[in-house]
Every structure is written in structure tokens, then in C-alpha cells.
Design a protein around this motif. Sequence first.
Motif: not given
Length: 64
Positions: A2-5, A20-22, A32-33, A40-41
Amino acid sequence: MKEQKRIKWEELSPDDQMKYEIAEELGLLEKVRESGWKSLSAKETGRIGGLMTKKKRERKDSGK
């Protein structure tokens, strides 16, 4: 693959920026991207939430 967002940092709320930082600190940002937060689990999501709570509490305590 997939293309990254693209993340528009300036459009994110402070809480989303922290999330996002964490995720990046934990090495989960690429996952995530590529596949989104739903990929995520429960353990990974809980870890992010726990660290967010910890950071918010530290910021609140240091502001006193």
C-alpha cells in the motif's frame, strides 16, 4: 504494498501528535502508516495509551 499516507502534522491535535511520536519511539510508525491504527495489537495500542497518560501526567505535574 500500500502507498504510505502523508501525515499533515499541523492539522493534528496535540494528543494525536503525541500518539504519533510515541508510535515512532516504539518502532510502530511504519506499521501505522502502511496499515493504519487498526493494524496494531491490543498490547501495542495499550502501550501507546499508557505512555500517553504518563506523559500527560508528567506535563501536568511539572506545570505546578
